[in-house]
Design an enzyme around this catalytic site. Structure first.
Site, PDB file in Angstrom:
ATOM      1  N   CYS A 115       0.826  -1.230   0.000  1.00  0.00           N
ATOM      2  CA  CYS A 115       0.000   0.000   0.000  1.00  0.00           C
ATOM      3  C   CYS A 115       0.852   1.268   0.000  1.00  0.00           C
ATOM      4  O   CYS A 115       0.357   2.344  -0.345  1.00  0.00           O
ATOM      5  CB  CYS A 115      -0.916   0.014   1.211  1.00  0.00           C
ATOM      6  SG  CYS A 115      -1.947  -1.442   1.304  1.00  0.00           S
ATOM      7  N   HIS A 267      -3.953   6.865   2.759  1.00  0.00           N
ATOM      8  CA  HIS A 267      -4.295   5.541   2.240  1.00  0.00           C
ATOM      9  C   HIS A 267      -5.676   5.132   2.755  1.00  0.00           C
ATOM     10  O   HIS A 267      -5.987   5.291   3.940  1.00  0.00           O
ATOM     11  CB  HIS A 267      -3.228   4.545   2.670  1.00  0.00           C
ATOM     12  CG  HIS A 267      -3.560   3.129   2.316  1.00  0.00           C
ATOM     13  ND1 HIS A 267      -4.046   2.772   1.076  1.00  0.00           N
ATOM     14  CD2 HIS A 267      -3.495   1.985   3.047  1.00  0.00           C
ATOM     15  CE1 HIS A 267      -4.264   1.474   1.064  1.00  0.00           C
ATOM     16  NE2 HIS A 267      -3.936   0.972   2.240  1.00  0.00           N
ATOM     17  N   ASN A 297     -10.121  -0.882  -0.178  1.00  0.00           N
ATOM     18  CA  ASN A 297      -8.669  -0.687  -0.095  1.00  0.00           C
ATOM     19  C   ASN A 297      -8.044  -1.148  -1.417  1.00  0.00           C
ATOM     20  O   ASN A 297      -8.014  -2.343  -1.703  1.00  0.00           O
ATOM     21  CB  ASN A 297      -8.137  -1.507   1.089  1.00  0.00           C
ATOM     22  CG  ASN A 297      -6.632  -1.395   1.260  1.00  0.00           C
ATOM     23  OD1 ASN A 297      -5.932  -0.875   0.392  1.00  0.00           O
ATOM     24  ND2 ASN A 297      -6.136  -1.896   2.373  1.00  0.00           N
TER      25      ASN A 297
HETATM   26  N1  ACO Z   1     -17.830  -9.885   8.680  1.00  0.00           N
HETATM   27  C1  ACO Z   1     -18.256 -10.179   9.921  1.00  0.00           C
HETATM   28  N2  ACO Z   1     -17.415 -10.397  10.943  1.00  0.00           N
HETATM   29  C2  ACO Z   1     -16.094 -10.326  10.686  1.00  0.00           C
HETATM   30  C3  ACO Z   1     -15.589 -10.024   9.413  1.00  0.00           C
HETATM   31  C4  ACO Z   1     -16.521  -9.811   8.386  1.00  0.00           C
HETATM   32  N3  ACO Z   1     -16.148  -9.510   7.121  1.00  0.00           N
HETATM   33  N4  ACO Z   1     -14.242 -10.008   9.460  1.00  0.00           N
HETATM   34  C5  ACO Z   1     -13.906 -10.284  10.728  1.00  0.00           C
HETATM   35  N5  ACO Z   1     -15.008 -10.485  11.465  1.00  0.00           N
HETATM   36  C6  ACO Z   1     -15.091 -10.827  12.874  1.00  0.00           C
HETATM   37  C7  ACO Z   1     -13.866 -11.571  13.359  1.00  0.00           C
HETATM   38  O1  ACO Z   1     -13.941 -12.935  13.061  1.00  0.00           O
HETATM   39  C8  ACO Z   1     -13.931 -11.287  14.841  1.00  0.00           C
HETATM   40  O2  ACO Z   1     -14.872 -12.170  15.409  1.00  0.00           O
HETATM   41  P1  ACO Z   1     -14.579 -12.821  16.856  1.00  0.00           P
HETATM   42  O3  ACO Z   1     -14.519 -11.656  17.806  1.00  0.00           O
HETATM   43  O4  ACO Z   1     -15.765 -13.706  17.049  1.00  0.00           O
HETATM   44  O5  ACO Z   1     -13.275 -13.545  16.741  1.00  0.00           O
HETATM   45  C9  ACO Z   1     -14.505  -9.879  14.927  1.00  0.00           C
HETATM   46  O6  ACO Z   1     -15.121  -9.636  13.638  1.00  0.00           O
HETATM   47  C10 ACO Z   1     -13.446  -8.810  15.176  1.00  0.00           C
HETATM   48  O7  ACO Z   1     -12.324  -9.063  14.336  1.00  0.00           O
HETATM   49  P2  ACO Z   1     -11.107  -8.079  14.290  1.00  0.00           P
HETATM   50  O8  ACO Z   1     -10.095  -8.577  13.297  1.00  0.00           O
HETATM   51  O9  ACO Z   1     -10.608  -7.789  15.685  1.00  0.00           O
HETATM   52  O10 ACO Z   1     -11.831  -6.760  13.725  1.00  0.00           O
HETATM   53  P3  ACO Z   1     -11.276  -5.326  13.550  1.00  0.00           P
HETATM   54  O11 ACO Z   1     -12.160  -4.384  14.224  1.00  0.00           O
HETATM   55  O12 ACO Z   1      -9.797  -5.235  13.823  1.00  0.00           O
HETATM   56  O13 ACO Z   1     -11.482  -5.098  11.976  1.00  0.00           O
HETATM   57  C11 ACO Z   1     -10.145  -5.063   9.975  1.00  0.00           C
HETATM   58  C12 ACO Z   1     -10.824  -5.934  11.052  1.00  0.00           C
HETATM   59  C13 ACO Z   1     -11.226  -4.340   9.241  1.00  0.00           C
HETATM   60  C14 ACO Z   1      -9.362  -5.969   9.052  1.00  0.00           C
HETATM   61  C15 ACO Z   1      -9.191  -4.031  10.639  1.00  0.00           C
HETATM   62  O14 ACO Z   1      -8.380  -4.686  11.580  1.00  0.00           O
HETATM   63  C16 ACO Z   1      -8.311  -3.309   9.632  1.00  0.00           C
HETATM   64  O15 ACO Z   1      -8.786  -2.500   8.863  1.00  0.00           O
HETATM   65  N6  ACO Z   1      -6.983  -3.539   9.703  1.00  0.00           N
HETATM   66  C17 ACO Z   1      -6.023  -2.785   8.892  1.00  0.00           C
HETATM   67  C18 ACO Z   1      -5.982  -3.230   7.449  1.00  0.00           C
HETATM   68  C19 ACO Z   1      -4.878  -2.479   6.725  1.00  0.00           C
HETATM   69  O16 ACO Z   1      -4.639  -1.305   6.981  1.00  0.00           O
HETATM   70  N7  ACO Z   1      -4.147  -3.160   5.893  1.00  0.00           N
HETATM   71  C20 ACO Z   1      -2.975  -2.509   5.318  1.00  0.00           C
HETATM   72  C21 ACO Z   1      -3.039  -2.300   3.938  1.00  0.00           C
HETATM   73  S1  ACO Z   1      -3.346  -3.723   2.980  1.00  0.00           S
HETATM   74  C22 ACO Z   1      -1.942  -4.086   2.001  1.00  0.00           C
HETATM   75  O17 ACO Z   1      -0.836  -3.695   2.306  1.00  0.00           O
HETATM   76  C23 ACO Z   1      -2.153  -4.954   0.809  1.00  0.00           C
END
Ligand code: ACO
Length: 340
Positions: A115, A267, A297
């Site tokens: 990214c 980003h 993203n």
């Molecule tokens: N739908 C429903 N529930 C979901 C989903 C979904 N699509 N995805 C995850 N959950 C659930 C998980 O299983 C978890 O359930 P549990 O509590 O029963 O275990 C719960 O939601 C919380 O999961 P988390 O991973 O803690 O959720 P979080 O609030 O952190 O959100 C996310 C996840 C959106 C991925 C976030 O962490 C994020 O945006 N991270 C950064 C991503 C990023 O910046 N990436 C960098 C760039 S990408 C690149 O370089 C190619």
């Protein structure tokens, strides 16, 4: 006052025609429009058509940036493509772009900084222009992540989209003042830029197999080790921390105050990351260009797509100060502050 050596001459972007909304993903994995919207800010994303490849999107964005700059392919003397999803492992995507836009015998290479790839490309292009080794550099951020996602994994497949954005960088020979006449007259261009990597976090976001450490075989393909794996909440916390610190560092290095900033093009990974970075930096949210709801993203393409949209719809004007910041796999991140 910093005298920039390199500025953006034109911007462009391309997004595939097909749009997939959250309701469509509800049919694929156990998720909901409500979860995706509240946890990420994403409502829909563009997905490449069958047969459409990364370099098609990159070339389309590149052509639009050249057109906006009033230049053609013969005017550029370097192509830098930020991507982790090239058409083929060998050669790089930039090679295909060179062919498609018809820019012969110039260096064309990829930057694999996920990214952050576009910001990396901007700084590399700036260095070539500043040193005099290049006069005009096409920098593209492009990603076709839909082909490297595990569409059974709800924790990743809902987050990403496909697309490309581009800028043409050239010498900073333009004197600008703000439209409102409030800013000092000065040169348009990149005032400060920084890129960073912390390899200790490499496994937080990766494709485990398909390289020398783990060549692909049927078992690994069956286990989806050739697809994106991410520990989302680790990346989230690192993104908030590092985007905040690098933005503050680059702002300080530019000699500007936050009040002098007109726009932040961050980003587009998660709206909650953007909110937290805005909050920590004390920048009003209405200074942020936001399109994550429409694009998801798009990795290295996210900044140049948002930048081009805001330039074309007139939000970003000549003479204004724009801060860019990005973070992704690596973990690699970067920020740049420029005057349009
Ligand atoms: N739908 C429903 N529930 C979901 C989903 C979904 N699509 N995805 C995850 N959950 C659930 C998980 O299983 C978890 O359930 P549990 O509590 O029963 O275990 C719960 O939601 C919380 O999961 P988390 O991973 O803690 O959720 P979080 O609030 O952190 O959100 C996310 C996840 C959106 C991925 C976030 O962490 C994020 O945006 N991270 C950064 C991503 C990023 O910046 N990436 C960098 C760039 S990408 C690149 O370089 C190619």
């Amino acid at each position: 006052m910093i005298d920039p050596t390199c500025r953006i001459l034109g911007t462009g972007h391309y997004a595939p025609e097909r749009v997939v909304d959250n309701a469509e993903l509800e049919k694929l994995v156990e998720t909901s429009d409500d979860w995706i919207t509240t946890r990420t800010g994403i409502k829909r994303r563009h997905i490449a058509a069958d047969g459409e490849v990364t370099s098609d999107m990159a070339a389309a964005a590149g052509r639009r940036a050249l057109e906006a700059a009033g230049l053609n392919a013969a005017d550029i003397d370097m192509i830098i493509v930020g991507t982790i999803t090239p058409d083929t492992p060998i050669p790089g995507c930039a090679v295909q772009v060179q062919q498609k836009i018809g820019a012969m015998d110039i260096p064309a290479f990829d930057i694999a900084a996920a990214c952050a790839g576009f910001v990396y490309g901007m700084q590399i292009g700036q260095q070539f222009i500043t040193s005099g080794a290049a006069r005009c550099v096409l920098v593209i951020g492009v990603e076709l992540l839909s082909r490297v996602l595990n569409w059974d994994d709800r924790t990743t497949c809902v987050l990403f989209g496909d697309g490309a954005g581009a800028v043409v960088l050239g010498p900073s020979d333009l004197e600008v003042d703000g439209d409102d006449g409030q800013r000092e007259t000065g040169r348009a261009g990149i005032l400060s830029c920084g890129i960073f990597t912390d390899g200790s976090l490499a496994s937080a976001l990766h494709i485990p197999a398909g390289g020398s450490a783990s060549p692909l075989d049927a078992q690994k393909i069956g286990d989806r080790e050739n697809k994106v794996h991410m520990v989302g909440n680790h990346v989230f916390r690192t993104a908030v921390k590092n985007l905040t610190s690098s933005s503050a560092q680059i702002l300080k290095a530019s000699g500007l105050t936050s009040a002098q900033l007109d726009w932040v093009v961050a980003h587009q990974a998660n709206i909650r990351i953007i909110h937290q970075v805005a909050n920590r930096l004390g920048f009003p949210l209405d200074k942020f260009v936001i399109n994550i709801d429409e694009f998801g993203n798009t990795s290295s393409a996210s900044i140049p797509i948002a930048l081009d949209q805001a330039v074309r719809d007139g939000r970003i004007q000549k003479g204004q100060h724009v801060l860019m910041c990005a973070l992704g796999a690596g973990i690699s991140w970067g920020a740049a502050l420029l005057r349009m």
